[in-house]
Design an enzyme around this catalytic site. Structure first.
Site, short mmCIF file in Angstrom:
data_model
loop_
_atom_site.label_atom_id
_atom_site.label_comp_id
_atom_site.label_asym_id
_atom_site.label_seq_id
_atom_site.Cartn_x
_atom_site.Cartn_y
_atom_site.Cartn_z
N ARG A 75 0.75 -1.24 -0.04
CA ARG A 75 -0.02 0.15 0.06
C ARG A 75 0.93 1.32 -0.07
NH1 ARG A 75 -4.98 -0.87 4.26
NH2 ARG A 75 -5.01 1.58 3.74
N ASP A 110 -3.03 8.35 5.96
CA ASP A 110 -1.81 8.75 4.93
C ASP A 110 -0.67 9.62 5.41
OD1 ASP A 110 -3.23 11.18 4.25
OD2 ASP A 110 -4.67 9.59 3.14
N HIS A 125 -8.07 7.01 12.89
CA HIS A 125 -7.95 5.83 12.70
C HIS A 125 -6.32 5.40 12.63
CE1 HIS A 125 -12.16 5.41 10.42
NE2 HIS A 125 -12.21 5.33 11.62
N CYS A 166 9.98 -5.21 18.10
CA CYS A 166 9.96 -4.42 19.07
C CYS A 166 11.41 -4.03 19.58
CB CYS A 166 8.70 -4.58 20.03
SG CYS A 166 9.08 -3.70 21.50
ZN LIG Z 1 7.41 -4.67 22.81
#
Ligand SMILES: [Zn+2]
Length: 273
Positions: A75, A110, A125, A166
């Site tokens: 996208r 966007d 959103h 992460c």
């Molecule tokens: Zn994390």
């Protein structure tokens, strides 16, 4: 400009009223960004076709995180040349003219409002330029890591998988966007702030929003019930246009954001034009 619209806007300007603009996919479509809710969002995982309403879900991310990321990078590839348009620029001008009497609430992920120069934006959103830990381990909302290449449908590389870990817990990072099977909240999506702004607005300016999702309709209803002014900018009929036509201080300004916003903003800001 139609006389009724001009008089609604002049009244708000003269009263130094508060304005909330609520924008949706229509304003981004004029920059060439598809909604990814129709055929352009269909995605193949294994031997199955998935609809966007299935891809943009927590359920899919939990089953196939790399596939969901691959879909988002695709996208980004489709959108990478998109730039803010005159509609975005008009809302920046309105923020400059009204200062803290103006609030922008957008459904668009966007980032075009931010790139155009809008500063006070509630992204209800989320924002595709940001990520957060999928396990909410406490890193908060951070920038999309560098090293992710917007492109066609190619699989994630090992390096991309690595940057999507992460930094604190080593689990997956996820896009900072609201998925179809998730709920609005204040922490990530500023739900309470957006509703509070709607509750104090003298004018709600709805732009390019179809009303397909629940929270924008809730914002519209709050404003409608209070009898505040309601202007809907859209090339097509939609639930906000109906609301605006039912409201004594409402107006359905048929047309696109680029066509209608510069004139509306000039009238609200009191600039010549
Ligand atoms: Zn994390």
């Amino acid at each position: 400009m139609e006389e009724k619209l001009r008089s609604i806007l002049a009244e708000v300007r003269e009263a130094r009223g508060k304005v909330v603009a609520l924008t949706g996919a229509g304003i981004s479509a004029e920059s060439g960004i598809p909604t990814f809710r129709g055929r352009e969002g269909i995605w193949v995982v294994g031997s199955r076709n998935y609809m966007p309403q299935e891809m943009a879900t927590l359920e899919m991310f939990e089953r196939h995180p790399a596939e969901v990321w691959r879909w988002y990078l695709y996208r980004f590839g489709v959108c990478k040349d998109a730039s803010p348009n005159e509609g975005h620029a008009a809302l920046v001008a309105l923020e400059r003219a009204l200062g803290d009497r103006f609030t922008l609430v957008t459904q668009n992920i966007d980032g075009l409002h931010r790139r155009a120069g809008s500063q006070r934006v509630f992204c209800i959103h989320g924002d595709a330029a940001h990520v957060r830990c999928a396990d909410a381990c406490g890193i908060g909302v951070v920038d999309l890591p560098p090293g992710l290449v917007p492109r066609g449908p190619d699989p994630l590389t090992a390096a991309e998988r690595e940057v999507l870990r992460c930094p604190r817990c080593g689990g997956w990072l996820r896009p900072h966007v609201l998925w179809f099977d998730e709920y609005y909240d204040e922490e990530n999506y500023r739900m309470d702030s957006a509703l509070r702004a709607a509750g104090a607005a003298d004018l709600l300016l709805v732009v390019g929003t179809s009303g397909a999702t629940n929270m924008p309709m809730q914002i519209g209803r709050v404003v409608f019930k209070r009898g505040a002014a309601l202007v809907d900018v859209n090339p097509e009929e939609n639930p906000f246009a109906e609301m605006a036509e039912l409201s004594p201080r409402g107006f359905f300004a048929r047309g696109s954001a680029c066509e209608r916003l510069p004139g509306i903003v000039a009238e609200l800001a009191g600039a010549p034009g």
